[in-house]
Design an enzyme around this catalytic site. Structure first.
Site, PDB file in Angstrom:
ATOM      1  N   ASP A  40       0.646  -3.165  -4.369  1.00 58.89           N
ATOM      2  CA  ASP A  40       1.608  -3.520  -3.294  1.00 58.89           C
ATOM      3  C   ASP A  40       1.461  -4.452  -2.631  1.00 58.89           C
ATOM      4  O   ASP A  40      -0.190  -4.002  -2.040  1.00 58.89           O
ATOM      5  CB  ASP A  40       2.892  -2.318  -3.135  1.00 58.89           C
ATOM      6  CG  ASP A  40       2.031  -1.122  -2.453  1.00 58.89           C
ATOM      7  OD1 ASP A  40       1.232  -0.562  -2.836  1.00 58.89           O
ATOM      8  OD2 ASP A  40       2.486  -0.732  -1.887  1.00 58.89           O
ATOM      9  N   GLU A  67       2.250   2.035  -2.174  1.00 57.45           N
ATOM     10  CA  GLU A  67       1.256   3.069  -1.170  1.00 57.45           C
ATOM     11  C   GLU A  67       1.591   2.393   0.419  1.00 57.45           C
ATOM     12  O   GLU A  67       1.750   3.055   1.497  1.00 57.45           O
ATOM     13  CB  GLU A  67      -0.104   1.977  -1.219  1.00 57.45           C
ATOM     14  CG  GLU A  67      -1.614   2.489  -0.278  1.00 57.45           C
ATOM     15  CD  GLU A  67      -1.340   2.081   1.069  1.00 57.45           C
ATOM     16  OE1 GLU A  67      -2.572   3.005   1.989  1.00 57.45           O
ATOM     17  OE2 GLU A  67      -1.108   0.812   1.066  1.00 57.45           O
TER      18      GLU A  67
HETATM   19 ZN   LIG Z   1      -3.671  -0.923   1.667  1.00 55.24          ZN
END
Ligand SMILES: [Zn+2]
Length: 390
Positions: A76, A138
């Site tokens: 992401d 993340e």
């Molecule tokens: Zn990163």
């Protein structure tokens, strides 16, 4: 796959082309990687989250054996809204020896380099496996990494060592702070402000709690644990968002705020949160309920990323230092998935191409020279694992 080569720059262009901003599904990108791997006879396990719209990918190249390397990264990226880009953020653009695009440095560059090595790994006779671990979400709390770490902790043949390729300029980082994200919500009791003795002012209660976090920060900075390797050398606490109320003459019913604690490896952020609950929040709850039973205070943990505790460099970390040309392992103050993998029992470092200063910014880029350094580094690390199996 037609038109897909294993060249790292082609792969990076493909990955940047997927708009994998954390708020959106990442399945198309994960599907692309799985297809690419299957082209070399490697099965990439697609591990979906509860919503089914996001997935981690875990693949093992080589034997079903313990040890070996895990190359880890998140798929992401952060949003581009409100940022002024010179070129389309989701089209890889090459200028001046750099590749520009959202995620170029954080951290599709590393993933592209890892994928570019797949054909030679698939051909080689490996004595120890190479694992690829690519995650979702993340940037908004390491949710994919947390799910994957649980799977890794239960693996029959866990990886021996993990490299998380967050941008460090290809320097070896062996420690980072942890991060506890807290969502606060005060539910007060609304009324006309002329009769405020009949209401509970949610903004004022929230302000007391936020002030308490500020006092905690002052105490940590002056008399808390110190670790001079980190900058700043103490655990930090801060409120990033606060909103509540609708008009000056209405006692506000709701106030929300977002706090984070970035802790040194030796500090437990949950202890700090529990202390605030016990010393401040409980008293406020009692006070509020005296006026109205429908009031409440919530301090919810949105996410908790453990710190990466730096140990004394062992042989594999020394290899990483030699291969990366780093004198001694560094530490950083931002959190990564490495802390989760270390807690799952896999020793981890952070080492990847690009500069963290480039991450999350408009015109994010990675230098091609950094990708080449990363390629040589990963080749060397994999080779060493084969000749010195753990
Ligand atoms: Zn990163």
């Amino acid at each position: 796959m037609p038109g897909v080569t294993h060249d790292k720059l082609d792969l990076l262009a493909r990955l940047i082309g997927y708009d994998s901003v954390s708020a959106r599904p990442n399945l198309a990108l994960i599907g692309f990687i799985a297809d690419y791997l299957s082209g070399f006879g490697i099965e990439g396990k697609i591990l979906k989250d509860a919503t089914g719209s996001k997935a981690n990918l875990l693949a093992t190249i080589g034997p079903q054996a313990s040890g070996g390397l895990m190359l880890a990264g998140h798929t992401d990226v952060v949003p581009v809204e409100g940022q002024d880009w010179r070129s389309d953020p989701f089209t890889a653009t090459r200028r001046d020896g750099r590749v520009y695009g959202r995620g170029a440095c954080d951290m599709k560059g590393f993933i592209s380099v890892a994928l570019s090595l797949v054909p030679e790994l698939a051909r080689a006779t490996l004595t120890r496996p190479v694992h690829l671990a690519f995650t979702y979400d993340e940037e908004i709390g390491c949710f994919g990494g947390a799910a994957l770490a649980e799977i890794i902790a239960r693996m029959d043949h866990p990886p021996g060592f993990c490299i998380v390729g967050e941008p460090t300029g290809m320097k070896v980082v062996s420690g980072h702070k942890g991060k506890l994200s807290i969502d606060g919500h005060v539910r007060g009791a609304e009324c006309h402000s002329a009769y405020n003795d009949r209401g509970v002012n949610a903004v004022e209660i929230a302000a007391e709690i936020v002030a308490r976090f500020r006092t905690l920060q002052k105490r940590l900075a002056t008399e808390g644990t110190r670790d001079e390797r980190f900058d700043p050398p103490f655990t930090t606490v801060h409120t990033g968002v606060m909103s509540g109320g609708v008009a000056r003459n209405i006692v506000p019913r709701d106030c929300r705020f977002e706090v984070e604690i970035r802790n040194l490896p030796g500090d437990d952020p949950m202890d700090l949160l529990h202390a605030i609950e016990a010393e401040t929040v409980e008293h406020l709850r009692v006070e509020m309920r005296r006026v109205s039973p429908d009031t409440s205070i919530r301090l919810d943990v949105q996410s908790c990323i453990p710190a990466l505790a730096p140990g004394d460099p062992d042989e594999i970390v020394r290899q990483a230092l030699r291969l990366s040309g780093t004198n001694r392992p560094g530490v950083v103050s931002f959190a990564t998935e490495a802390g989760l993998y270390q807690r799952a029992g896999v020793p981890a470092i952070v080492c990847g191409p690009g500069d963290i200063a480039q991450a999350h910014r408009p015109d994010e880029y990675v230098a091609v020279e950094q990708l080449e350094k990363c390629e040589a580094f990963l080749r060397g690390m994999i080779r060493n694992q084969q000749s010195n199996p753990k």
